[in-house]
Design an enzyme around this catalytic site. Structure first.
Site, PDB file in Angstrom:
ATOM      1  N   ILE A  18      50.507  40.921  37.470  1.00 23.84           N
ATOM      2  CA  ILE A  18      50.787  40.182  38.703  1.00 23.84           C
ATOM      3  C   ILE A  18      52.160  39.523  38.639  1.00 23.84           C
ATOM      4  O   ILE A  18      52.911  39.526  39.621  1.00 23.84           O
ATOM      5  CB  ILE A  18      49.683  39.139  38.956  1.00 23.84           C
ATOM      6  CG1 ILE A  18      48.343  39.835  39.229  1.00 23.84           C
ATOM      7  CG2 ILE A  18      50.057  38.233  40.126  1.00 23.84           C
ATOM      8  CD1 ILE A  18      47.151  38.894  39.255  1.00 23.84           C
ATOM      9  N   ASN A  92      51.673  31.602  37.389  1.00 24.80           N
ATOM     10  CA  ASN A  92      50.913  32.845  37.292  1.00 24.80           C
ATOM     11  C   ASN A  92      50.290  33.056  35.915  1.00 24.80           C
ATOM     12  O   ASN A  92      49.244  33.699  35.803  1.00 24.80           O
ATOM     13  CB  ASN A  92      51.835  34.029  37.613  1.00 24.80           C
ATOM     14  CG  ASN A  92      51.234  35.352  37.204  1.00 24.80           C
ATOM     15  OD1 ASN A  92      50.287  35.833  37.819  1.00 24.80           O
ATOM     16  ND2 ASN A  92      51.765  35.943  36.135  1.00 24.80           N
ATOM     17  N   SER A 146      41.686  32.357  39.952  1.00 27.68           N
ATOM     18  CA  SER A 146      40.725  33.434  39.733  1.00 27.68           C
ATOM     19  C   SER A 146      39.467  33.179  40.549  1.00 27.68           C
ATOM     20  O   SER A 146      39.124  32.024  40.839  1.00 27.68           O
ATOM     21  CB  SER A 146      40.353  33.507  38.245  1.00 27.68           C
ATOM     22  OG  SER A 146      39.255  34.364  38.029  1.00 27.68           O
ATOM     23  N   TYR A 163      36.628  30.287  30.064  1.00 27.72           N
ATOM     24  CA  TYR A 163      37.739  30.681  30.943  1.00 27.72           C
ATOM     25  C   TYR A 163      37.462  30.214  32.372  1.00 27.72           C
ATOM     26  O   TYR A 163      38.340  29.641  33.024  1.00 27.72           O
ATOM     27  CB  TYR A 163      37.909  32.197  30.901  1.00 27.72           C
ATOM     28  CG  TYR A 163      38.767  32.742  32.015  1.00 27.72           C
ATOM     29  CD1 TYR A 163      40.156  32.649  31.958  1.00 27.72           C
ATOM     30  CD2 TYR A 163      38.200  33.357  33.141  1.00 27.72           C
ATOM     31  CE1 TYR A 163      40.951  33.138  32.989  1.00 27.72           C
ATOM     32  CE2 TYR A 163      38.983  33.854  34.163  1.00 27.72           C
ATOM     33  CZ  TYR A 163      40.361  33.740  34.086  1.00 27.72           C
ATOM     34  OH  TYR A 163      41.137  34.227  35.113  1.00 27.72           O
ATOM     35  N   LYS A 167      39.425  27.630  35.148  1.00 26.17           N
ATOM     36  CA  LYS A 167      39.800  27.978  36.519  1.00 26.17           C
ATOM     37  C   LYS A 167      39.112  27.062  37.531  1.00 26.17           C
ATOM     38  O   LYS A 167      39.674  26.791  38.602  1.00 26.17           O
ATOM     39  CB  LYS A 167      39.478  29.444  36.800  1.00 26.17           C
ATOM     40  CG  LYS A 167      40.347  30.408  35.990  1.00 26.17           C
ATOM     41  CD  LYS A 167      41.834  30.193  36.254  1.00 26.17           C
ATOM     42  CE  LYS A 167      42.704  31.201  35.553  1.00 26.17           C
ATOM     43  NZ  LYS A 167      44.142  31.015  35.854  1.00 26.17           N
ATOM     44  N   VAL A 198      41.458  42.525  39.082  1.00 26.24           N
ATOM     45  CA  VAL A 198      42.768  43.139  39.279  1.00 26.24           C
ATOM     46  C   VAL A 198      43.041  44.041  38.084  1.00 26.24           C
ATOM     47  O   VAL A 198      42.797  43.656  36.934  1.00 26.24           O
ATOM     48  CB  VAL A 198      43.878  42.081  39.401  1.00 26.24           C
ATOM     49  CG1 VAL A 198      45.210  42.750  39.735  1.00 26.24           C
ATOM     50  CG2 VAL A 198      43.526  41.034  40.448  1.00 26.24           C
ATOM     51  N   GLU A 199      43.567  45.215  38.338  1.00 31.82           N
ATOM     52  CA  GLU A 199      43.833  46.169  37.266  1.00 31.82           C
ATOM     53  C   GLU A 199      45.131  45.786  36.547  1.00 31.82           C
ATOM     54  O   GLU A 199      46.222  46.207  36.916  1.00 31.82           O
ATOM     55  CB  GLU A 199      43.939  47.588  37.815  1.00 31.82           C
ATOM     56  CG  GLU A 199      43.965  48.655  36.730  1.00 31.82           C
ATOM     57  CD  GLU A 199      43.854  50.061  37.273  1.00 31.82           C
ATOM     58  OE1 GLU A 199      43.983  51.010  36.473  1.00 31.82           O
ATOM     59  OE2 GLU A 199      43.624  50.224  38.494  1.00 31.82           O
ATOM     60  N   THR A 200      44.975  44.962  35.509  1.00 31.12           N
ATOM     61  CA  THR A 200      46.114  44.510  34.702  1.00 31.12           C
ATOM     62  C   THR A 200      45.713  44.552  33.226  1.00 31.12           C
ATOM     63  O   THR A 200      44.609  44.972  32.871  1.00 31.12           O
ATOM     64  CB  THR A 200      46.521  43.073  35.062  1.00 31.12           C
ATOM     65  OG1 THR A 200      45.471  42.171  34.668  1.00 31.12           O
ATOM     66  CG2 THR A 200      46.789  42.922  36.551  1.00 31.12           C
TER      67      THR A 200
END
Length: 258
Positions: A18, A92, A146, A163, A167, A198-200
């Site tokens: 991102i 980010n 998120s 996590y 958030k 998200v594809e990261t």
């Protein structure tokens, strides 16, 4: 977006995913973008891409370990020295470890707190300080949060509970900052974007110690969001008229049920 042309934006965690997509999108709209990460050579590589070099804006890479407060202060010192201002701060950078509440390593918990919460708060504090110093009353702070800040993951992903806790805190911090800015009668706006899957590289990092699962299988289950989708959401926030404050946007893949 015209009013942002030539103005300065900071993107943390800019080396991939991102963050990289944000750098490309903002430079294409004529902004001077400071991208920071530990792997600064990746950002330098993005700056050398043909499309980025041909853009009306500019991408400047600065190395910064966001777990070190001294690095963050040095980063803002360089921004102040080189550009004299900051108009947009996009927090980010974020990460997750597979670290359940009952069995997780405390070092993993601290690492998530340092990056997801402390770095975000320090960067925000420094960004707003610089904006107010330079009398920039239409600045923008954006947290990339998120969907995990709105709900806990499904059973079987207990490792993500801490996590998600970080958030949920980002969600509270977003509202807290909005209220503090309103008390100051400031026109600086605060927004949060809460993506679903998200594809990261995020999931590769999360699953690094689990040989039974991999991110490729995860992304085959349905069509995940792409980094550009989140960058487009940020452009929507920045393109909103001055009297509109976008507070929190949830962005899910169409097929993501939870």
């Amino acid at each position: 977006m015209e009013r942002w042309n030539g103005r300065v934006a900071l993107v943390t965690g800019a080396s991939a995913g991102i963050g990289a997509a944000l750098c490309r999108a903002l430079v294409a709209r004529g902004m001077v973008v400071v991208g920071c990460a530990r792997k600064v050579e990746r950002i330098q590589g993005i700056a050398e891409e043909d499309a980025v070099k041909a853009s009306p804006g500019k991408l400047v890479a600065i190395k910064c370990d966001l777990t070190q407060e001294s690095d963050i202060h040095a980063l803002f010192g360089e921004i102040r020295k080189s550009f004299g201002r900051l108009d947009v701060c996009i927090n980010n950078a974020g990460l997750s470890h597979d670290a359940p509440l009952l069995t997780g390593a405390t070092s993993d918990w601290r690492n998530m707190l340092d990056v997801n919460v402390m770095a975000l708060c320090i960067c925000t504090q420094e960004a707003v300080k610089l904006m107010r110093e330079k009398e920039i009353n239409d600045g923008q702070v954006i947290h990339i949060s998120s969907i995990g800040g709105h709900r806990l993951p499904s059973t079987g992903m207990f490792g993500a509970n801490f996590y998600c806790g970080t958030k949920f805190m980002v969600r509270a911090l977003t509202e807290g900052l909005r209220r503090e800015l309103k008390q100051l009668k400031s026109g600086i706006r605060i927004a949060s974007v809460s993506p679903g899957m998200v594809e990261t590289e995020f999931f590769e990092h999360y699953l690094k110690n689990d040989p039974t699962r991999n991110s490729e299988d995860l992304f085959r289950s349905f069509q995940a969001l792409q980094s550009k989708d989140i960058a487009d959401t940020v452009l929507y926030i920045l393109g909103s008229p001055p009297h509109v404050e976008v507070h929190d946007i949830l962005v899910r893949p169409l097929e993501q049920a939870t």
